[in-house]
Design a protein around this motif. Structure first.
Motif, PDB file in Angstrom:
ATOM      1  N   VAL A  96       0.843  -1.205   0.000  1.00 44.77           N
ATOM      2  CA  VAL A  96       0.000   0.000   0.000  1.00 44.77           C
ATOM      3  C   VAL A  96       0.876   1.253   0.000  1.00 44.77           C
ATOM      4  CG1 VAL A  96      -1.646   1.350   1.379  1.00 44.77           C
ATOM      5  CG2 VAL A  96      -2.018  -1.095   1.011  1.00 44.77           C
ATOM      6  N   ILE A  97       1.919   1.261   0.823  1.00 42.15           N
ATOM      7  CA  ILE A  97       2.841   2.406   0.848  1.00 42.15           C
ATOM      8  C   ILE A  97       3.497   2.575  -0.518  1.00 42.15           C
ATOM      9  CG2 ILE A  97       4.994   3.296   1.842  1.00 42.15           C
ATOM     10  CD1 ILE A  97       4.133   1.866   4.489  1.00 42.15           C
ATOM     11  N   LEU A  98       3.912   1.466  -1.115  1.00 42.26           N
ATOM     12  CA  LEU A  98       4.506   1.514  -2.455  1.00 42.26           C
ATOM     13  C   LEU A  98       3.520   2.069  -3.476  1.00 42.26           C
ATOM     14  CD1 LEU A  98       6.827   0.872  -4.421  1.00 42.26           C
ATOM     15  CD2 LEU A  98       5.918  -1.467  -4.570  1.00 42.26           C
ATOM     16  N   ALA A  99       2.273   1.674  -3.386  1.00 41.61           N
ATOM     17  CA  ALA A  99       1.262   2.154  -4.337  1.00 41.61           C
ATOM     18  C   ALA A  99       1.099   3.668  -4.254  1.00 41.61           C
ATOM     19  CB  ALA A  99      -0.074   1.462  -4.073  1.00 41.61           C
ATOM     20  N   PHE A 100       1.011   4.207  -3.041  1.00 41.21           N
ATOM     21  CA  PHE A 100       0.851   5.654  -2.907  1.00 41.21           C
ATOM     22  C   PHE A 100       2.102   6.410  -3.356  1.00 41.21           C
ATOM     23  CE2 PHE A 100      -2.854   4.521  -0.440  1.00 41.21           C
ATOM     24  CZ  PHE A 100      -3.735   5.525  -0.789  1.00 41.21           C
ATOM     25  N   ALA A 101       3.273   5.879  -3.048  1.00 42.08           N
ATOM     26  CA  ALA A 101       4.515   6.529  -3.486  1.00 42.08           C
ATOM     27  C   ALA A 101       4.658   6.461  -5.003  1.00 42.08           C
ATOM     28  CB  ALA A 101       5.716   5.876  -2.805  1.00 42.08           C
TER      29      ALA A 101
END
Length: 171
Positions: A96-101
């Motif tokens: 999820v963090i990767l998706a937003f970044a």
């Protein structure tokens, strides 16, 4: 920009499947793609909010690009060090963090390209972007799967994080 995108979906799906994660759980990883659908919500923030210290050094666009890329790299390392068979929630969180970044990186790359290039250079700029995107998809797809077969998933995701560092150095 293509590297983290495919690593969140196709490549991660292969890893989760190989790890014996059930198809329903794997299918729910598609929800991480919501960040790409909703990126218009924080695009104005990326446009207007200066990042302390970094914006003075690199400018508005490049400072946000650096932030997004550092978070992408960190997230890929987090995914690499997670074990979905032991704690799937950790893998989900890093994804999820990767998706937003990654979605933030997309916002900044598009804005930077539009602002930097003259009108008569926009077509060539979009073509070069697509070339880079497609090459990254090959690296994150076939390249990652070949590497995973030879060296395992941890090494694969750490290598992909190192490939993301190319963009960081370029920025």
């Amino acid at each position: 920009a293509g590297l983290p995108f495919l690593l969140m979906f196709g490549t991660l799906t292969a890893w989760l499947s190989q790890a014996g994660i059930d198809k329903t759980s794997i299918g729910l990883f598609v929800l991480t793609g919501t960040a790409f659908t909703l990126k218009f919500l924080w695009a104005p923030l990326v446009d207007r909010l200066p990042l302390p210290i970094v914006t003075r050094l690199f400018g508005q666009r490049r400072s946000w690009l650096i932030l997004a890329q550092v978070i992408c790299i960190s997230s890929l390392v987090g995914i690499a060090l997670s074990d979905p068979t032991v704690n799937l929630a950790t893998t989900v969180l890093w994804t999820v963090i990767l998706a937003f970044a990654s979605a933030t990186q997309d916002i900044v790359i598009d804005a930077y390209r539009i602002e930097t290039l003259n009108e008569n250079e926009q077509g060539a700029g979009a073509a070069v972007y697509q070339l880079g995107y497609r090459l990254a998809l090959i690296a994150a797809g076939a390249g990652a799967l070949i590497l995973a077969d030879a060296a395992g998933w941890t090494i694969t995701y750490i290598t992909m994080a190192a490939l993301m560092a190319v963009g960081l150095v370029t920025t």
